[in-house]
Design a protein around this motif. Sequence first.
Motif, PDB file in Angstrom:
ATOM      1  N   ALA A 135      53.664  31.848  47.010  1.00 29.89           N
ATOM      2  CA  ALA A 135      53.307  32.256  45.636  1.00 29.89           C
ATOM      3  C   ALA A 135      52.839  33.702  45.618  1.00 29.89           C
ATOM      4  N   TYR A 136      53.704  34.619  46.029  1.00 29.47           N
ATOM      5  CA  TYR A 136      53.302  36.017  46.171  1.00 29.47           C
ATOM      6  C   TYR A 136      52.936  36.656  44.837  1.00 29.47           C
ATOM      7  N   ASP A 137      53.796  36.520  43.858  1.00 33.02           N
ATOM      8  CA  ASP A 137      53.558  37.185  42.573  1.00 33.02           C
ATOM      9  C   ASP A 137      52.308  36.647  41.895  1.00 33.02           C
ATOM     10  N   ASP A 138      52.115  35.341  41.953  1.00 31.39           N
ATOM     11  CA  ASP A 138      50.922  34.746  41.332  1.00 31.39           C
ATOM     12  C   ASP A 138      49.658  35.244  42.020  1.00 31.39           C
ATOM     13  N   ALA A 139      49.699  35.391  43.331  1.00 31.13           N
ATOM     14  CA  ALA A 139      48.521  35.818  44.076  1.00 31.13           C
ATOM     15  C   ALA A 139      48.153  37.258  43.741  1.00 31.13           C
ATOM     16  N   VAL A 140      49.131  38.158  43.744  1.00 31.18           N
ATOM     17  CA  VAL A 140      48.828  39.558  43.457  1.00 31.18           C
ATOM     18  C   VAL A 140      48.377  39.725  42.011  1.00 31.18           C
ATOM     19  N   GLN A 141      48.982  38.958  41.104  1.00 32.75           N
ATOM     20  CA  GLN A 141      48.577  39.043  39.707  1.00 32.75           C
ATOM     21  C   GLN A 141      47.125  38.595  39.546  1.00 32.75           C
ATOM     22  N   ALA A 142      46.753  37.516  40.231  1.00 37.68           N
ATOM     23  CA  ALA A 142      45.385  37.014  40.115  1.00 37.68           C
ATOM     24  C   ALA A 142      44.380  38.014  40.661  1.00 37.68           C
ATOM     25  N   LEU A 143      44.689  38.651  41.800  1.00 33.93           N
ATOM     26  CA  LEU A 143      43.746  39.605  42.385  1.00 33.93           C
ATOM     27  C   LEU A 143      43.626  40.859  41.537  1.00 33.93           C
ATOM     28  N   LEU A 144      44.750  41.402  41.077  1.00 32.63           N
ATOM     29  CA  LEU A 144      44.702  42.613  40.262  1.00 32.63           C
ATOM     30  C   LEU A 144      44.024  42.348  38.921  1.00 32.63           C
ATOM     31  N   ALA A 145      44.266  41.170  38.349  1.00 28.04           N
ATOM     32  CA  ALA A 145      43.626  40.831  37.073  1.00 28.04           C
ATOM     33  C   ALA A 145      42.123  40.696  37.251  1.00 28.04           C
ATOM     34  N   LEU A 146      41.697  40.108  38.370  1.00 34.19           N
ATOM     35  CA  LEU A 146      40.262  39.972  38.630  1.00 34.19           C
ATOM     36  C   LEU A 146      39.614  41.338  38.794  1.00 34.19           C
ATOM     37  N   ALA A 147      40.285  42.247  39.512  1.00 38.17           N
ATOM     38  CA  ALA A 147      39.747  43.595  39.685  1.00 38.17           C
ATOM     39  C   ALA A 147      39.633  44.312  38.346  1.00 38.17           C
ATOM     40  N   ALA A 148      40.648  44.165  37.496  1.00 38.99           N
ATOM     41  CA  ALA A 148      40.615  44.801  36.172  1.00 38.99           C
ATOM     42  C   ALA A 148      39.500  44.221  35.321  1.00 38.99           C
ATOM     43  N   GLU A 149      39.329  42.903  35.366  1.00 38.33           N
ATOM     44  CA  GLU A 149      38.295  42.247  34.571  1.00 38.33           C
ATOM     45  C   GLU A 149      36.904  42.718  34.960  1.00 38.33           C
ATOM     46  N   ARG A 150      36.718  42.997  36.251  1.00 38.37           N
ATOM     47  CA  ARG A 150      35.404  43.431  36.736  1.00 38.37           C
ATOM     48  C   ARG A 150      35.234  44.942  36.691  1.00 38.37           C
ATOM     49  N   GLY A 151      36.269  45.655  36.288  1.00 38.29           N
ATOM     50  CA  GLY A 151      36.175  47.097  36.209  1.00 38.29           C
ATOM     51  C   GLY A 151      36.219  47.782  37.548  1.00 38.29           C
ATOM     52  N   THR A 152      36.775  47.114  38.558  1.00 38.78           N
ATOM     53  CA  THR A 152      36.892  47.703  39.904  1.00 38.78           C
ATOM     54  C   THR A 152      38.085  48.655  39.944  1.00 38.78           C
TER      55      THR A 152
END
Length: 630
Positions: free
Chosen positions: A169-186
């Motif tokens: 599940a490569y695309d789902d994993a990268v999307q989840a990590l990048l979305a989490l970083a964006a949500e936290r303002g990282t």
Amino acid sequence: MTEPPETLSLAAGFQPASADGWRQLVLGVLRKSGIADRNPPAETPDELLAVETYDGIRIAPLHTRPAAPPRLGVPGSAPFIRGARTARDGGGAGATTPAETVAGWDVRQRYVEPDAKATREAVLADLAGGATSVWLDLGTSGLAPGDLPEALDGVFLDLAPIVLDPGGAYDDAVQALLALAAERGTDRAELAGNLGADPLGWRARTAAPADLTVLGRLARRVTGSPRLRTVTVDATVYHDAGGSDAQEIGCALATGVAYLRALTDAGLDPPAAFGQLEFRYAATADQFLTIAKFRAARQAWARVAQLCGVPQAGRQRQHAVTSAAMMTTRDPWVNMLRTTVACFAAGVGGADAITVAPFDARLGLPAGFARRIARNTQSVLLAEAHLGRVLDPAGGSWYVEQLTADLAAAAWDWFTEIERAGGAGAALDSGLVAHRIETTWQRRAANLANRHDPVTGVSEFPLLDEQLPSRTPAPPPPGGGLPRRHYAAGFEARRDRADAQMRATGARPAVFLATLGPLAAHSARAGFAANLFAAGGITTTRGGAPDDDPAAIAATFAVDPATVACICGTDQAYATVAGPLAAALTRAGARRIWLAGRPADYPDIDGYIYNGCDALTALDTVLDDLGAPR
């Protein structure tokens, strides 16, 4: 002026030593022990004492300065044998982070818990206790990509590198990590770690199709995150299947080259493509082979980079994971010792990140105590033993340098054979990789069965009355591809048979040891027999008699619960007593008579146990005779 003090010569008074002189002294000892006489055409200690690895590498008993010492380079420069960096600064996922307070390597903890809340608690405890990066299993056996926000709640993404194992599940994993970083303002530039894309590794584990075009797509998605790699070349799948060290490295090289082709086809230049890869290798309790493996892997990858025209891009980023194959279910506390040696060897070998498996990993989900010991193993080696302060501490050892060179050459031969077969994907599809690893495994399995390769606490020195800790079952790992093997599995299966009979009958299966002569005469072979039978979960009782009277020993056996007997004594005693005693034991009701010693023409003896015998076959026979269920 004061005269300078006379130099102290530590060799004063000793005759000059030479390699030939050493050989003559050793040969004398070998002749006295009978070893030289048992191996007639071999005439030198080098031939008598040399051993061979599963890669066919001959390891000599003595290593001296070579006539032409190899050119090893210096740390941080090609061919990177002595290390990929000029300082042991931890390096995180490619750069130092504030979380890394101890020089040396990245202390990486793995999480296979499928519950996000439990994972979060473990992650925070580990980071507070010395871990410097987080390795999460996602997909079929771990967390779902959507669980990342809860699992990483409280983790500063700009401080702790995040390494993912996303399965397919490569695309789902990268999307989840990048979305989490964006949500936290990282800031994406502050993200570090690895997205873990490994299509060919996933193919090897599960037989799922491998789509390498995903690599270029992921690399483009993380543009602007220079410390976030996208690709893991996980070679532990080949180790777990029973492969050798050179096979593990060779498969990694072939996989890495396949990924380089995919990344450059997607538009990355060669240095950028090399920079996307991290390599994962197994570290075992074979200290010197593990040290040499990490050095040889860097040397071989540097040669790939040289052939690609970018020699300085060949700094192989290495993640060491203590071997899953060497871990045991029985006597699991010994796993702490195995993982300590493996961690030490990986650190000395120059690994950039190390994961130490908790000692109870085979029992289920690890307990907090086991996780703490795993990370503290690294803390002791780094903070107290100061292992990380020295670059390439094994460098210059003639043994290690020779082993490194031989292992790199063997790995390169296997790599080029895979390339001639069409590359990593084609070699997997055709069965070439599986066949070659299976051949190695059969040799290893034979050595495990005859205990030439011992497993402490299982095949040697087992603890029959152990009370195993209870653990929550772990989710089953993905399968369908290459097998996952454990070195202790054969003996542990026999222990399970014996335990099943004990639960059914209330008594542990037992063998009667009929001892001959005084304790000094029978102790060695009786101890050997007891140890071998215990490896199958079988206890032993003992009985002898004055003057080795067969009738008296048989009378003792007749009132013993055991129905199988093993005669233990000296060869001299066997010559006169073994036959009559075996006949007496048979009349007393023995189902089978064993003798502890090498096969000979003794009457009424049904089988022999000795150093080098097939212990698994012997245990199966005994358990069958004792009625243990299969």
